[in-house]
Design a protein around this motif. Structure first.
Motif, PDB file in Angstrom:
ATOM      1  N   ILE A 122      18.247 -13.294  -8.398  1.00 13.42           N
ATOM      2  CA  ILE A 122      17.216 -13.768  -9.339  1.00 13.42           C
ATOM      3  C   ILE A 122      17.866 -14.280 -10.630  1.00 13.42           C
ATOM      4  CG2 ILE A 122      15.361 -12.941 -10.884  1.00 13.42           C
ATOM      5  CD1 ILE A 122      14.315 -13.459  -8.114  1.00 13.42           C
ATOM      6  N   GLU A 123      18.874 -13.559 -11.098  1.00 13.15           N
ATOM      7  CA  GLU A 123      19.525 -13.964 -12.356  1.00 13.15           C
ATOM      8  C   GLU A 123      20.271 -15.288 -12.173  1.00 13.15           C
ATOM      9  OE1 GLU A 123      21.387 -10.732 -14.546  1.00 13.15           O
ATOM     10  OE2 GLU A 123      19.287 -10.325 -15.115  1.00 13.15           O
ATOM     11  N   LEU A 124      20.894 -15.453 -11.019  1.00 16.66           N
ATOM     12  CA  LEU A 124      21.646 -16.672 -10.723  1.00 16.66           C
ATOM     13  C   LEU A 124      20.710 -17.877 -10.651  1.00 16.66           C
ATOM     14  CD1 LEU A 124      24.699 -17.162 -10.041  1.00 16.66           C
ATOM     15  CD2 LEU A 124      24.001 -17.284  -7.651  1.00 16.66           C
ATOM     16  N   ARG A 127      15.077 -18.783 -12.468  1.00 15.83           N
ATOM     17  CA  ARG A 127      13.676 -19.227 -12.591  1.00 15.83           C
ATOM     18  C   ARG A 127      12.771 -18.108 -13.098  1.00 15.83           C
ATOM     19  NH1 ARG A 127      11.510 -20.653  -7.527  1.00 15.83           N
ATOM     20  NH2 ARG A 127      13.182 -19.417  -6.622  1.00 15.83           N
ATOM     21  N   TYR A 128      13.172 -16.883 -12.837  1.00 11.03           N
ATOM     22  CA  TYR A 128      12.357 -15.741 -13.264  1.00 11.03           C
ATOM     23  C   TYR A 128      13.187 -14.803 -14.131  1.00 11.03           C
ATOM     24  CZ  TYR A 128       9.331 -17.394  -9.552  1.00 11.03           C
ATOM     25  OH  TYR A 128       8.529 -18.179  -8.752  1.00 11.03           O
ATOM     26  N   ASN A 129      12.464 -14.062 -14.959  1.00 15.78           N
ATOM     27  CA  ASN A 129      13.095 -13.073 -15.807  1.00 15.78           C
ATOM     28  C   ASN A 129      13.071 -11.723 -15.086  1.00 15.78           C
ATOM     29  OD1 ASN A 129      13.859 -11.467 -18.040  1.00 15.78           O
ATOM     30  ND2 ASN A 129      11.683 -11.202 -18.585  1.00 15.78           N
ATOM     31  N   ALA A 130      14.242 -11.236 -14.686  1.00 16.95           N
ATOM     32  CA  ALA A 130      14.292  -9.932 -14.006  1.00 16.95           C
ATOM     33  C   ALA A 130      13.836  -8.870 -15.003  1.00 16.95           C
ATOM     34  CB  ALA A 130      15.706  -9.646 -13.516  1.00 16.95           C
ATOM     35  N   LYS A 131      12.680  -8.256 -14.729  1.00 17.58           N
ATOM     36  CA  LYS A 131      12.027  -7.426 -15.754  1.00 17.58           C
ATOM     37  C   LYS A 131      12.008  -5.929 -15.431  1.00 17.58           C
ATOM     38  CE  LYS A 131       8.847  -6.967 -19.215  1.00 17.58           C
ATOM     39  NZ  LYS A 131       8.851  -7.561 -20.547  1.00 17.58           N
ATOM     40  N   ALA A 132      11.628  -5.588 -14.218  1.00 20.43           N
ATOM     41  CA  ALA A 132      11.422  -4.163 -13.919  1.00 20.43           C
ATOM     42  C   ALA A 132      11.685  -3.859 -12.449  1.00 20.43           C
ATOM     43  CB  ALA A 132       9.986  -3.757 -14.276  1.00 20.43           C
ATOM     44  N   VAL A 133      12.003  -2.597 -12.191  1.00 21.99           N
ATOM     45  CA  VAL A 133      12.148  -2.084 -10.823  1.00 21.99           C
ATOM     46  C   VAL A 133      11.053  -1.049 -10.614  1.00 21.99           C
ATOM     47  CG1 VAL A 133      13.606  -0.720  -9.266  1.00 21.99           C
ATOM     48  CG2 VAL A 133      14.657  -2.433 -10.773  1.00 21.99           C
ATOM     49  N   ILE A 134      10.325  -1.173  -9.499  1.00 22.22           N
ATOM     50  CA  ILE A 134       9.396  -0.110  -9.107  1.00 22.22           C
ATOM     51  C   ILE A 134      10.029   0.606  -7.917  1.00 22.22           C
ATOM     52  CG2 ILE A 134       7.097   0.476  -8.257  1.00 22.22           C
ATOM     53  CD1 ILE A 134       5.980  -1.957  -9.671  1.00 22.22           C
ATOM     54  N   ALA A 135      10.552   1.799  -8.165  1.00 19.19           N
ATOM     55  CA  ALA A 135      11.129   2.589  -7.076  1.00 19.19           C
ATOM     56  C   ALA A 135      10.065   3.576  -6.613  1.00 19.19           C
ATOM     57  CB  ALA A 135      12.374   3.324  -7.550  1.00 19.19           C
TER      58      ALA A 135
END
Ligand SMILES: *Cc1c(COP(=O)(O)O)cnc(C)c1O
Length: 380
Positions: A122-124, A127-135
């Motif tokens: 995603i970072e590469l 297009r999107y801002n890596a924001k959160a992880v839902i584990a």
């Protein structure tokens, strides 16, 4: 035999529960009665966090957390591909893109290696801002928070623990619902700690977020004025009656139910292995140092083509089982045609074909475990 015998639990707690319900009826404080604040304090205490905010259900709990963080369009949220729909429904409803991440074949929980790969991708792309992880603490076992937490810190992501199935679990002495920057749980009747309808809670040590969540849960109210609405929120409160019931159930849960359900799980595992059934099925794996609250006891059939037939035969013999889950998140119809559908999660695809959850609850008898294991031996 019941899959999860809530009627039997009620018989055990009947007098206490009836009394507490009657007290609420007499006080007539059905919304935000004193039982709600009392329960919030007891839950925060049990879990070991500063703030607990009760709400209407476990789905709202996730939604409220995401609202407090301002998750929205152009944000990417990383969600396990093998979970109940809510874990992905909530970020998608806020306008974020769900990036589904494959899970570990043994624990059923998010695979940290796959998570890091997904974040880097995603970072590469940019297009999107890596924001959160839902584990997700699937089936009662906490996710691998030691590693997931480090990854979140490395990439500056927020961590949400979806502990809907995880309440009561632990890693070492640290309890489930304390692992996220915000953590959530559900009190749906069949969850490890359930009420008599819908209910949920949000946990955090962050005072700012706790205040925001209290506001969002009551129509975006100002802190001390319920008719001054300073943001758009929703109506998501836990009923006083449910809070009163949960106080009785939390006591039983912490005094003996959690211990008892762990004994049942151990009985299953030792009896299955003793009969040599380990050649045909895999028993659930709880990692060293981890405690599960056994929301489910889920086996994997080595010959996946037999799963549905085994389930049907067990049903004939009066033994209810469930398939959690039949479909990976990325194949759910709601994500069809979206970028989220392109996730490539081989382990989840395989799990969906071979898992089978057996009856389990704290009031199960050893003789019932025997009955299930004997039936398994016959049909496998
Ligand atoms: C049950 C569940 C939810 C939703 O909880 P509700 O109280 O039913 O809204 C969310 N996530 C997971 C993993 C669940 O199992």
């Amino acid at each position: 035999m019941q899959f999860r015998d809530l009627g039997k639990q009620y018989l055990h707690l009947e007098d206490d529960i009836n009394e507490r319900i009657q007290n609420v009826c007499k006080s007539a404080n059905f919304i935000m009665g004193k039982e709600v604040a009392e329960l919030e304090e007891q839950l925060a205490d049990y879990v070991g966090v500063t703030h607990c905010i009760a709400c209407a259900n476990g789905t709202d709990a996730i939604m409220l957390a995401l609202k407090a963080w301002g998750v929205g369009a152009k944000d990417a949220v990383f969600v396990p591909d093998f979970t109940f729909f809510s874990s992905g429904e909530c970020p998608a409803n806020e306008g974020a893109i769900c990036v589904f991440v494959d899970v570990d074949i043994n624990t059923f929980n998010m695979d940290p290696v796959k998570l890091e790969e997904a974040i880097q991708k995603i970072e590469l792309e940019g297009r999107y801002n890596a924001k959160a992880v839902i584990a997700v603490d699937l089936f009662g076992q906490p996710a691998n928070y030691n590693t997931i937490r480090k990854i979140c810190e490395k990439y500056n992501l927020l961590l949400l623990e979806d502990g809907a199935q995880g309440f009561g679990g632990a890693i070492g002495n640290k309890k489930a619902c304390s692992f996220g920057d915000i953590s959530t749980t559900s009190f749906f009747p069949a969850k490890p700690l359930g009420c008599f309808g819908d209910g949920g809670a949000v946990f955090t040590d962050n005072e700012e977020w706790a205040k925001l969540i209290r506001s969002y849960a009551v129509h975006g109210k100002a802190e001390n004025d319920k008719y001054n609405n300073i943001r758009l929120g929703c109506n998501s409160r836990l009923d006083t009656i449910q809070a009163a019931i949960l106080q009785v159930k939390l006591k039983a849960f912490s005094e003996y139910e959690l211990e008892r359900v762990n004994q049942i799980a151990q009985l299953y595992t030792s009896k299955i292995l003793k009969k040599g059934l380990g050649e045909k099925i895999s028993v659930p794996v709880v990692e060293k140092g981890y405690t599960s609250s056994w929301a489910q006891y889920t086996i994997k059939l080595h010959d996946e083509s037999k799963r549905d037939q085994v389930q049907a035969c067990l049903k004939e013999m009066g033994i209810p089982t469930m398939v959690y889950y039949k479909k990976p998140m990325h194949l759910q119809g709601a994500f069809e045609g979206t970028e989220s559908a392109s996730a490539d999660c081989e382990v989840t695809n395989d799990l969906c074909k071979c898992v089978l959850s057996l009856p389990i609850h704290p009031y199960m008898e050893e003789s019932e475990v025997d009955e299930v294991v004997q039936a398994l031996e016959l049909v496998l």
